[in-house]
Design a protein around this motif. Structure first.
Motif, PDB file in Angstrom:
ATOM      1  N   LEU A   1     -40.001 -27.912  35.393  1.00 15.92           N
ATOM      2  CA  LEU A   1     -40.390 -27.815  34.745  1.00 15.92           C
ATOM      3  C   LEU A   1     -40.819 -26.427  34.578  1.00 15.92           C
ATOM      4  CD1 LEU A   1     -42.958 -27.987  32.555  1.00 15.92           C
ATOM      5  CD2 LEU A   1     -44.673 -29.252  34.570  1.00 15.92           C
ATOM      6  N   GLU A   2     -41.414 -25.777  35.765  1.00 13.13           N
ATOM      7  CA  GLU A   2     -42.139 -24.436  35.985  1.00 13.13           C
ATOM      8  C   GLU A   2     -41.079 -23.258  35.129  1.00 13.13           C
ATOM      9  OE1 GLU A   2     -45.321 -22.137  38.940  1.00 13.13           O
ATOM     10  OE2 GLU A   2     -44.379 -24.130  39.392  1.00 13.13           O
ATOM     11  N   ALA A   3     -39.664 -23.321  36.462  1.00 10.27           N
ATOM     12  CA  ALA A   3     -38.702 -22.829  35.871  1.00 10.27           C
ATOM     13  C   ALA A   3     -38.611 -22.113  34.532  1.00 10.27           C
ATOM     14  CB  ALA A   3     -37.401 -22.820  36.911  1.00 10.27           C
ATOM     15  N   TRP A   4     -38.491 -23.680  33.792  1.00  7.77           N
ATOM     16  CA  TRP A   4     -38.151 -23.308  32.271  1.00  7.77           C
ATOM     17  C   TRP A   4     -39.124 -22.853  31.549  1.00  7.77           C
ATOM     18  CZ3 TRP A   4     -33.579 -24.299  28.848  1.00  7.77           C
ATOM     19  CH2 TRP A   4     -32.333 -24.846  30.234  1.00  7.77           C
ATOM     20  N   ALA A   5     -40.112 -23.022  31.820  1.00  9.74           N
ATOM     21  CA  ALA A   5     -41.186 -22.517  30.821  1.00  9.74           C
ATOM     22  C   ALA A   5     -41.176 -21.167  31.244  1.00  9.74           C
ATOM     23  CB  ALA A   5     -42.961 -22.728  31.827  1.00  9.74           C
ATOM     24  N   GLU A   6     -41.416 -20.788  32.434  1.00 15.56           N
ATOM     25  CA  GLU A   6     -40.373 -18.968  32.556  1.00 15.56           C
ATOM     26  C   GLU A   6     -38.914 -19.145  32.105  1.00 15.56           C
ATOM     27  OE1 GLU A   6     -42.006 -16.639  33.533  1.00 15.56           O
ATOM     28  OE2 GLU A   6     -43.685 -16.891  35.136  1.00 15.56           O
ATOM     29  N   LYS A   7     -38.241 -19.362  31.843  1.00 15.10           N
ATOM     30  CA  LYS A   7     -36.924 -19.320  30.910  1.00 15.10           C
ATOM     31  C   LYS A   7     -37.395 -19.232  29.402  1.00 15.10           C
ATOM     32  CE  LYS A   7     -33.085 -20.888  33.000  1.00 15.10           C
ATOM     33  NZ  LYS A   7     -32.224 -21.625  33.069  1.00 15.10           N
ATOM     34  N   PHE A   8     -37.928 -20.042  28.898  1.00 14.96           N
ATOM     35  CA  PHE A   8     -39.010 -20.137  27.746  1.00 14.96           C
ATOM     36  C   PHE A   8     -38.972 -18.542  27.312  1.00 14.96           C
ATOM     37  CE2 PHE A   8     -42.473 -21.668  24.687  1.00 14.96           C
ATOM     38  CZ  PHE A   8     -41.424 -21.484  24.020  1.00 14.96           C
TER      39      PHE A   8
ATOM     40  N   LEU B   1     -35.932 -16.368  26.983  1.00 11.28           N
ATOM     41  CA  LEU B   1     -35.295 -16.916  25.610  1.00 11.28           C
ATOM     42  C   LEU B   1     -36.282 -16.825  24.292  1.00 11.28           C
ATOM     43  CD1 LEU B   1     -33.652 -19.971  27.010  1.00 11.28           C
ATOM     44  CD2 LEU B   1     -32.745 -18.107  26.709  1.00 11.28           C
ATOM     45  N   ALA B   2     -37.748 -16.844  24.498  1.00  9.49           N
ATOM     46  CA  ALA B   2     -38.691 -16.855  23.002  1.00  9.49           C
ATOM     47  C   ALA B   2     -39.624 -15.241  23.425  1.00  9.49           C
ATOM     48  CB  ALA B   2     -39.083 -17.474  22.950  1.00  9.49           C
ATOM     49  N   SER B   3     -38.669 -14.102  23.586  1.00  7.28           N
ATOM     50  CA  SER B   3     -38.552 -13.128  23.664  1.00  7.28           C
ATOM     51  C   SER B   3     -37.798 -11.913  23.039  1.00  7.28           C
ATOM     52  CB  SER B   3     -39.000 -12.460  24.666  1.00  7.28           C
ATOM     53  OG  SER B   3     -37.872 -12.474  25.702  1.00  7.28           O
ATOM     54  N   ASN B   4     -37.868 -10.765  23.184  1.00 12.52           N
ATOM     55  CA  ASN B   4     -36.585  -9.719  22.564  1.00 12.52           C
ATOM     56  C   ASN B   4     -35.476  -8.871  24.205  1.00 12.52           C
ATOM     57  OD1 ASN B   4     -37.645 -10.109  20.262  1.00 12.52           O
ATOM     58  ND2 ASN B   4     -39.440  -8.516  20.377  1.00 12.52           N
ATOM     59  N   ARG B   5     -36.374  -9.675  25.637  1.00 15.86           N
ATOM     60  CA  ARG B   5     -34.975  -9.573  26.172  1.00 15.86           C
ATOM     61  C   ARG B   5     -33.694  -9.919  25.618  1.00 15.86           C
ATOM     62  NH1 ARG B   5     -36.640 -10.514  32.013  1.00 15.86           N
ATOM     63  NH2 ARG B   5     -38.975 -11.091  31.865  1.00 15.86           N
TER      64      ARG B   5
ATOM     65  N   SER C   1     -44.341 -24.312  27.397  1.00 16.93           N
ATOM     66  CA  SER C   1     -45.306 -23.717  26.325  1.00 16.93           C
ATOM     67  C   SER C   1     -45.274 -21.707  27.456  1.00 16.93           C
ATOM     68  CB  SER C   1     -47.387 -23.651  26.482  1.00 16.93           C
ATOM     69  OG  SER C   1     -47.730 -22.749  26.226  1.00 16.93           O
ATOM     70  N   ASN C   2     -45.144 -20.895  26.675  1.00 17.20           N
ATOM     71  CA  ASN C   2     -45.570 -19.412  27.004  1.00 17.20           C
ATOM     72  C   ASN C   2     -46.877 -19.206  28.139  1.00 17.20           C
ATOM     73  OD1 ASN C   2     -47.129 -19.407  24.663  1.00 17.20           O
ATOM     74  ND2 ASN C   2     -46.444 -16.785  24.996  1.00 17.20           N
ATOM     75  N   GLN C   3     -48.070 -20.767  27.194  1.00 18.05           N
ATOM     76  CA  GLN C   3     -49.246 -19.828  28.540  1.00 18.05           C
ATOM     77  C   GLN C   3     -49.298 -20.908  29.499  1.00 18.05           C
ATOM     78  OE1 GLN C   3     -51.380 -17.836  27.039  1.00 18.05           O
ATOM     79  NE2 GLN C   3     -49.388 -17.537  24.863  1.00 18.05           N
TER      80      GLN C   3
END
Length: 1076
Positions: free
Chosen positions: A772-779, A782-786, A826-828
């Motif tokens: 969960l925690e690692a995929w929240a960071e990955k999310f 992925l939802a950014s302009n990087r 969530s990104n929060q």
């Protein structure tokens, strides 16, 4: 946003392709094609075979019933009545004797009457879930009936001969369960003998009030109860009437229809029901609550009451029983005979029987009440005190039984009941019933006797019927169900009452067991009508954990079960048309695959959970899967998979799937680094009952059900295309997730579809468990302009890049929500511990906007099988309820000592102890329910599912001066909704919160007053016995049947005055007409 969505879709798809192993598992099945065959489920043949098997099972019980009923009638006919019979002349096993011996205050201990009671030894029998003795019958006599009365002793005398018939029946059919004779006198004789399940408080069990007895003792009824609430009815008399009406309602079953009205100068219904309604549990509860609000005022107007009742019975525009019609009037007395009303509505045919009840202590002339009953083929009863209520509110069944008895063999038809809870601990049962008639005549040339002796019953456990249905060949989402003429289910995977009350039947309608729609209404009607049919429908189904709704395709096939009132249905998803059957004839291969079940292989091959199925008869069950696996391995070391004591289909499929999932480890999982993609585990589950979790250490935190067919992720994956995300379940009342141990994961699963020629099936589900925690960071990335995780892109004031979910997380809320409305990612950072909660609990304003913009639809339903904690008692005050208290003048008046009032005082005190509820307790407590026991209730359930919007969508949440923009888009091939929204800037955007949590319905579900206006289709029994030209109606009640002697009354009253415990005597508790 669409770019971010594509990146998310590609990332999920890539991980599942690499680690899920869907394609590789397909290849493994094809490589092992020689090890299994593809079998077909042919719905019509299947359902007809099961219906035939059930018919054969029930037919064996019918034959045993007929032997018992014929024997009982012959035994009673040959019996010679004994006026001078004594207790010591009768030897029998009193089922309540042991409990009474343990109770030093017991009436029988004081009387010292145990000389005639057998003491038996018992052995534990798993079929009965009880200790039994096959050499004897047991006798249960209600607490409020005196065991030493002449009627009861004669009854015990002639029914003793049934013992040999019971035993012969068991010899011919060893699968028989309880065989019971319920006598109209209240005596129950059952076989085999077992001690009565003594309640913690007073035992109020009376066989004549059991659902199976009521159904077998008379034809269906249309009943109108009218209650006199004129000013003369007050105090104790009004309380007696209220209790009497409630007891009367308890004599009705779901085949009956009823209404209750009060009258003085005018008549009006006591509840919101304006016409006859089905006497089901929920409607009767409405009546019972409404009756308590009756208030006495005005003058008595019998005419108003009877005209209202006749109008109710003549209303042909409503659903009703259309058999026995009757009016039950409760009054304290009056002079008007309302002959003109009877002439207008009921004479000369007298199709409506009138039963009158004189209630309370009064000096009114009861002749008019007797006349009303006698002139209308009914009966007159007196209820001077609470002790007379139970017996006199059920004696009318004897009158209704007359046409049945006079019809003779035509009325000797076996009926099968609704589902109900067995009083002796067998669980849910149905009962076959057959009435037993009195064949005696009082003398040569005399009229035929018209008394019903009782009802014979034989129980069939629902589990025994379930064993006749296919278990694992229908797949996880296929099932068999059965319904009766009321539309109530007796078989259904959703029939799971959380609490059961043996006083009430278990009545779950087919349309409440499933999510109701027009197609299912049509199927239900066709089944009730006894038709065959097949229909493919699109319908909604609720997930096993009751959090999700899926729209699915189902094939329904149904046929009637001949010789019964039941109909059987089969439900199959299209992908369950075919199933695999292992063909492991190679014993060397069996041994090789079996080794992968051994714990010693888990470290290299992953942990294996096996479904706790009944693979072999000698396999010890256990709720602990590790222990169950150990028991399984130990047994397999003693027997082979081809052993006759084992289910070869289950065993071979289990071993085959063990080998196939091991090959998945070998080809895919073992050489992959799960940490690279932040995975906690990979897994595969199969129809054969294997769940393999890799690596082994991940099994420590595996919380899914080891039975794939009972695992929500498994069943939903079969019903949905693509990848199904399942966040950890969180209740709003529980503390947030703890992320410190890095073991909180999100399941992602998908079905493996296998095409073999033109046959398609889904034999397995594979998936991964995301950290969960690692995929929240990955999310966020992925939802950014990087472009890469290690190359953050800054969007400063002078830059031209767009805002994204990572850099601008203080301004933007970015979330993934699943199809049930639960937060997945969530990104929060502060919302990570809220993953798995319904999103309205996280952001009520945004969830409401998604619902209002049709991203989500809502389905509300009611769970009628729920259990609720006991409600705290209301403020009832400390004063005891009213009891008749004699004055000094009464004691000095000799006439008072010989009146019903003195006898009533004794009954009030005695039955005040028996009916603890009369003074302060709940009636359920008298049945022995612990005070802390949960009670049945109705819960309202609300589930959300994806609505009609599929494309990307922008909208503004308008809050006046404080608007909020959001974008939402479904992720392809998943059950996820990607939402990007501005964070709320002010509190004005706070809106009403959508509720998903199950809530208690204080009114017991949807408004009953509205539901009865659109009753569901049903049919009553196809036979009706409500009239016979030869019926003798001269026995219509003449007051108390056993007038007590002056000596007895004086002795009892002195005992009361001295404070000594009273002892019951043979009085009104057994009706005089019961002399056989």
């Amino acid at each position: 946003m669409q770019h971010w969505a594509r990146r998310l879709e590609q990332e999920v798809d890539g991980v599942m392709r690499i680690f899920g192993g869907v394609q590789q598992l397909r290849e493994i099945y094809k490589d092992n094609r020689n090890l299994f065959e593809v079998q077909e489920n042919e719905p019509q043949k299947l359902v007809e075979k099961v219906a035939g098997d059930i018919e054969s099972l029930l037919d064996r019980k019918v034959q045993a019933l007929k032997r018992l009923a014929d024997a009982a009638e012959n035994f009673q006919k040959a019996h010679r009545w004994q006026d001078n019979i004594k207790e010591e002349d009768i030897v029998y096993y009193d089922a309540k004797a042991d409990a009474e011996l343990d109770d030093p205050e017991s009436e029988d201990v004081e009387r010292g009457s145990k000389a005639s009671t057998l003491r038996l030894d018992f052995i534990e029998d798993p079929n009965f879930k009880n200790k039994v003795n096959y050499s004897y019958t047991a006798v249960q006599i209600p607490t409020d009936i005196y065991k030493g009365s002449t009627v009861i002793l004669n009854e015990l005398n002639w029914t003793e001969a049934l013992e040999n018939v019971f035993m012969e029946n068991r010899r011919q059919d060893p699968t028989l369960l309880w065989q019971v004779f319920g006598s109209a006198t209240g005596v129950t004789r059952y076989y085999p003998a077992t001690p009565w399940r003594a309640p913690k408080k007073i035992d109020l069990y009376d066989v004549r009030r059991r659902p199976w007895y009521i159904q077998g003792a008379s034809s269906p009824k249309d009943m109108v109860i009218i209650v006199d609430v004129s000013g003369s009815v007050s105090g104790l008399t009004l309380k007696l009437m209220k209790t009497s009406v409630c007891e009367m309602l308890d004599t009705l079953s779901d085949d009956d229809y009823v209404n209750v009205a009060s009258f003085n100068e005018k008549a009006q219904p006591v509840s919101c029901f304006t016409h006859l309604v089905q006497a089901n549990v929920r409607n009767k509860k409405v009546f019972k609550e409404a009756v308590q609000g009756m208030v006495a005022k005005g003058t008595t107007g019998y005419k108003a009451g009877f005209e209202y009742a006749f109008d109710q019975l003549q209303n042909s525009n409503i659903t009703r029983a259309n058999c026995n019609k009757m009016i039950m009037m409760f009054t304290d007395g009056g002079e008007d005979r309302v002959q003109d009303v009877f002439e207008k509505y009921n004479w000369p045919n007298r199709t409506v029987r009138v039963f009158t009840f004189s209630v309370g202590q009064h000096n009114y002339d009861v002749t008019p009440l007797q006349w009303m009953a006698c002139a209308n083929k009914g009966y007159y009863f007196e209820i001077p005190s609470i002790g007379a209520i139970r017996i006199n509110t059920q004696e009318y069944l004897d009158v209704l039984g007359r046409p049945m008895v006079l019809a003779g063999k035509e009325a000797k038809q076996v009926q099968w009941t609704n589902v109900y809870e067995d009083a002796l601990g067998l669980g849910l049962v149905v009962t076959g019933t057959l009435p037993v008639f009195n064949l005696t005549q009082d003398g040569p040339g005399e009229k035929k006797n018209q008394l019903i002796l009782g009802v014979m019953g034989i129980d069939v456990a629902l589990n025994d019927i379930k064993r006749l249905t296919p278990n694992y060949t229908l797949g996880a989402n296929g099932y068999v169900f059965a319904i009766d003429l009321n539309g109530y289910v007796l078989l259904h995977p959703n029939l799971k009452p959380q609490t059961t009350n043996f006083r009430e039947p278990v009545t779950l309608d087919f349309l409440d067991a499933e999510l109701e729609d027009e197609n299912k209404e049509e199927i239900r009607r066709s089944m009730i009508d006894g038709n065959k049919g097949h229909k493919q429908i699109r319908t909604l189904v609720k997930s096993l954990d009751e959090r999700y709704i899926d729209e699915v395709t189902r094939n329904y096939t149904w046929v009637p079960i001949r010789s019964t009132n039941y109909s059987l249905g089969l439900v199959l998803p299209p992908y369950s048309t075919f199933y695999l059957q292992a063909n492991l004839s190679d014993q060397i291969l069996q041994v090789k695959y079996f080794e992968f079940l051994l714990p010693s292989s888990f470290e290299s091959e992953g942990h294996v959970f096996i479904a706790p199925r009944e693979y072999c008869k000698d396999l010890n069950a256990s709720d602990n899967n590790t222990e169950f696996l150990k028991n399984f391995i130990e047994l397999m070391e003693k027997v082979t998979p081809d052993s006759k004591q084992c289910n070869n289909f289950l065993l071979h499929n289990l071993i085959l799937d063990t080998g196939i999932t091991q090959q998945l480890v070998e080809r895919v999982w073992r050489d992959q680094d799960l940490n690279t993609y932040s995975l906690l585990a990979v897994f595969a589950a199969t129809d054969g009952g294997i769940t393999r979790v890799f690596p082994n250490k991940a099994a420590e935190d595996w919380t899914e059900n080891p039975e794939p067919f009972n695992a929500s992720f498994y069943r939903r994956s079969l019903d949905n295309h693509g990848y199904v995300f399942k966040p950890p379940h969180q209740d709003a009342l529980l503390r947030p997730l703890e992320l410190e141990n890095d073991t909180v994961g999100i399941l992602v699963s998908t079905a493996v579809e296998l095409s073999l020629g033109r046959r398609t099936l889904r034999p397995a589900v594979v998936g991964v468990k995301l950290d969960l925690e690692a995929w929240a960071e990955k999310f966020k990335v992925l939802a950014s302009n990087r472009t890469h995780q290690d190359q953050p892109q800054q969007c400063g004031p002078n830059s031209h890049c767009e805002m994204d979910c990572e850099v601008n997380n203080e301004d933007l809320l970015c979330v993934l929500i699943d199809d049930g409305g639960f937060l997945v990612l969530s990104n929060q950072n502060h919302q990570w511990d809220q993953v798995g909660r319904f999103f309205s609990e996280v952001d009520a304003n945004l969830m409401l906007a998604l619902y209002n913009n049709s991203f989500y639809s809502r389905k509300e339903s009611y769970d009628y099988q729920a259990a609720c904690a006991p409600q705290p008692p209301g403020n009832l005050g400390a004063a005891p309820r009213g009891v008749f208290v004699p004055t000094v003048a009464d004691f000095l008046n000799l006439a008072w000592w010989t009146s019903a009032a003195a006898w009533s005082l004794f009954q009030q005190l005695l039955y005040g102890l028996i009916y603890h509820s009369w003074f302060q307790a709940d009636p359920a407590e008298a049945e022995g329910s612990p005070e802390t026991r949960e009670s049945s209730c109705v819960m309202k359930q609300t589930q959300y599912y994806f609505g009609s919007v599929n494309a990307s969508y922008n909208a503004i949440i308008d809050c006046g001066n404080c608007s909020r923009l959001f974008h939402a888009q479904r992720l392809t091939n998943t059950n996820l909704l990607f939402v990007v929204a501005e964070k709320p800037l002010c509190s004005q955007c706070e809106a009403g919160r959508l509720l998903q949590k199950e809530t208690h319905c204080p009114a017991d579900g949807p408004e009953q007053c509205e539901l009865v206006q659109r009753p569901r289709y049903r049919r009553g029994p196809h036979i009706c016995f409500d009239y016979n030209a030869t019926e003798d109606t001269s026995d219509c009640g003449r007051g108390a049947s056993f007038p007590p002697s002056l000596g007895v009354l004086v002795s009892l009253q002195l005992l009361l005055l001295l404070g000594l415990p009273p002892r019951p005597q043979p009085q009104v508790l057994v009706h005089a007409s019961r002399r056989l």
